[in-house]
Design an enzyme around this catalytic site. Sequence first.
Site, PDB file in Angstrom:
ATOM      1  N   GLU A 160     -33.448  -9.622  -2.592  1.00 47.97           N
ATOM      2  CA  GLU A 160     -32.548  -9.030  -3.588  1.00 47.97           C
ATOM      3  C   GLU A 160     -33.266  -7.973  -4.424  1.00 47.97           C
ATOM      4  O   GLU A 160     -32.676  -6.960  -4.807  1.00 47.97           O
ATOM      5  CB  GLU A 160     -31.957 -10.119  -4.485  1.00 47.97           C
ATOM      6  CG  GLU A 160     -31.185 -11.201  -3.770  1.00 47.97           C
ATOM      7  CD  GLU A 160     -30.081 -10.652  -2.898  1.00 47.97           C
ATOM      8  OE1 GLU A 160     -29.553  -9.565  -3.209  1.00 47.97           O
ATOM      9  OE2 GLU A 160     -29.745 -11.303  -1.889  1.00 47.97           O
TER      10      GLU A 160
ATOM     11  N   LYS B  76       4.621  -4.366  -5.226  1.00 53.11           N
ATOM     12  CA  LYS B  76       5.831  -3.891  -4.536  1.00 53.11           C
ATOM     13  C   LYS B  76       7.024  -4.805  -4.823  1.00 53.11           C
ATOM     14  O   LYS B  76       8.104  -4.335  -5.195  1.00 53.11           O
ATOM     15  CB  LYS B  76       5.562  -3.817  -3.026  1.00 53.11           C
ATOM     16  CG  LYS B  76       4.440  -2.862  -2.645  1.00 53.11           C
ATOM     17  CD  LYS B  76       4.262  -2.763  -1.155  1.00 53.11           C
ATOM     18  CE  LYS B  76       3.791  -4.062  -0.549  1.00 53.11           C
ATOM     19  NZ  LYS B  76       2.433  -4.450  -0.996  1.00 53.11           N
TER      20      LYS B  76
ATOM     21  N   PRO C 159      -1.115  -1.747  -0.347  1.00 52.33           N
ATOM     22  CA  PRO C 159      -1.880  -2.959  -0.035  1.00 52.33           C
ATOM     23  C   PRO C 159      -1.255  -4.188  -0.692  1.00 52.33           C
ATOM     24  O   PRO C 159      -0.449  -4.071  -1.625  1.00 52.33           O
ATOM     25  CB  PRO C 159      -3.272  -2.662  -0.634  1.00 52.33           C
ATOM     26  CG  PRO C 159      -3.304  -1.188  -0.832  1.00 52.33           C
ATOM     27  CD  PRO C 159      -1.899  -0.757  -1.098  1.00 52.33           C
ATOM     28  N   PRO C 160      -1.611  -5.377  -0.236  1.00 49.73           N
ATOM     29  CA  PRO C 160      -1.076  -6.601  -0.852  1.00 49.73           C
ATOM     30  C   PRO C 160      -1.483  -6.723  -2.313  1.00 49.73           C
ATOM     31  O   PRO C 160      -2.603  -6.367  -2.695  1.00 49.73           O
ATOM     32  CB  PRO C 160      -1.710  -7.723  -0.012  1.00 49.73           C
ATOM     33  CG  PRO C 160      -2.099  -7.079   1.269  1.00 49.73           C
ATOM     34  CD  PRO C 160      -2.442  -5.670   0.947  1.00 49.73           C
TER      35      PRO C 160
END
Length: 679
Positions: free
Chosen positions: A454, A236, A231-232
């Site tokens: 909520e 890498k 994934p980004p």
Amino acid sequence: MSGNNNNSGNGPKTPKIIPIWWIYIVIGGLLLSMQFFEFFQGPANISSEECNEFIGKGEIKKVVIVKEGDYVYCEAFVTDSARNNPPHNKLRAGGFYKFDVHDASDAKDEMEKIALDNGHSLSIVSKNKQPSMWDGIFSYVIFFGLIIAVWMFMMRRMGGGGGPGGQIFNIGKSKAKLFEKDTKVDVSFKDVAGLAEAKEEIVEIVDFLKNPKKYTALGAKIPKGALLVGPPGTGKTLLAKAVAGEAQVPFFSLSGSDFVEMFVGVGASRVRDLFKQAKEKSPCIIFIDEIDAIGRARGKNPAQQANDERENTLNQMLTEMDGFGSNSGIIVMAATNRADILDKALLRPGRFDRQIMVDMPDVNERQEIFEVHLKPLKLDDSVEVEFLARQTPGFSGADIANICNEAALIAARQDKKSVGREDFLAAVDRVIGGLEKKNKIIKPQEKKTIAFHEAGHATVSWMMEYASPLIKVTIVPRGKSLGAAWYLPEERQITTREQMFHEMCATLGGRAAEEIIFGEISTGALSDLEKVTKQAQAIVTIYGLNDKIGNISYYDSTGQSDYSFSKPYSEATAQVIDQEISKIIEEAYVKAKEILSQNKEKLTQLAEALLEKEVIFKEDLETIFGKRPNSEAPIDSTEDNKVEEAGVVEETKSTEESDSSIDTSEDSAEDSNENNTLA
């Protein structure tokens, strides 16, 4: 963790590019030259009638009738007074006018008569002039020469990045940056934290080139290529920078988009030139970032016209990596986050022999990454690295770097001397939920609805055994959200149908609370409905967890199938799928209402606490509900949640709002102003 790829010291030499302001200088010079030519091109052109008018006023003192072959014209020289005050502002610096005549003698008689009638003196002479082909040619040569110079200058800039000097003839040259052995790169493997397995394989590749005999002595062959997939933001490109810093061999670095050009054949030419340079520097490493720019599968979608230029570039890449020619000693590394769309011929052994997965870091790896990014920060004693790692499940290395920077900015904004634990928690909220909107105007009744919504999420999730542990509930507007319930997903390698059902019940708790308390529902559950619909679809069509559909999955993990126009099931099956999805969602909604009805008093107490404090935490929920029943693990023992079933992996990003940040839609047909969705 990031490297510094400047060109100081002995770094790669970047071709000098002429600054952009030179273009403006050339254009300005061109405009000035046009005025220059206009100044020297001769007298102003007027008609014979205008000349006769000036003669009658006594502003013309001399007229020269010029015969140039069959062409006859007159040059009328003005008086000193007219020269200082040009009539009609037509006079140039030459001091005379020019006009054509048909008959020289008639024109002479007419001008003499006008001068005599008005009492002015006028001298009229005649002369012959031989026509010349060179008249005016000099100015046109310079003019068009400047145009050609500007055109050449622009063409040099279009193709200038790929070769020395930037000439247009170097447009087919490779744009790769070369890092030699003595090149200083500030990133090493020590700076790469949390990628133990990927780093191990990368280190081995570098060792292949440093000590080839160690492997060839046993008959092993050096791999042709290694593909970094993940994934980004997982590191890498950082790994590639570390390879450049550690390798004692030449390192070529470029992006997949560097092969793309508007001219046909340039991409393939650059590939050939890249491998030609690499052969001369062998053994060496070539790194291509974002290789999917040129490596997409050929003919993947027949409905779309193929991009011949991109495919030619890919074909040349395939040929160079494993063609008849020998490229021994050259290892090609590439990075992508979309390996599913790459051409199969690119991924086969002999080209990219290894696919190295660079996944999202787990809790221990996140702790290592935090330690790297916390070094430059001035921290107080409240910061615990382990706590921060557990608060950020599903975060990538880039996300963690952003969290650290945001925390420092928040502390500096409050004039603190150091960065504390609360600054990091605020940074997590800022990154996930968006900027806090302190001045947003909310009506009291709307605020009460938000609070119960909520509180409904919090109550149901607290009572459901497999729902993600709740850590905070807020009704403070943030980003697109009017309120949110924040969870830390538990660490799971697989997920059962019951666990997914409990998550759906918690997600629908907000709408169920609105119906129970107010007797009506609102648009605030838009993102909740979106989430549970996707979960129900996954149960039925992906994971094979539905009894009626059975052990069937309609999911294509390869991404090769196109279901845009056709579905992999019949219309009858589609009706069953729709019915089962609705049934699962309705069962979850009924269960949520049942839990809230049984705990209505505590639900109201929690909503009132929210209205008073606006933000409540796990400790407040324990005060109202007691210890969470049937909890599998402590709430703060968390990690990124990976749902893995039949080869399909879903990752849940950390500390997510139960279901969504409030969505504001300006295009809604129901509300032309704004639709706010509750989480």
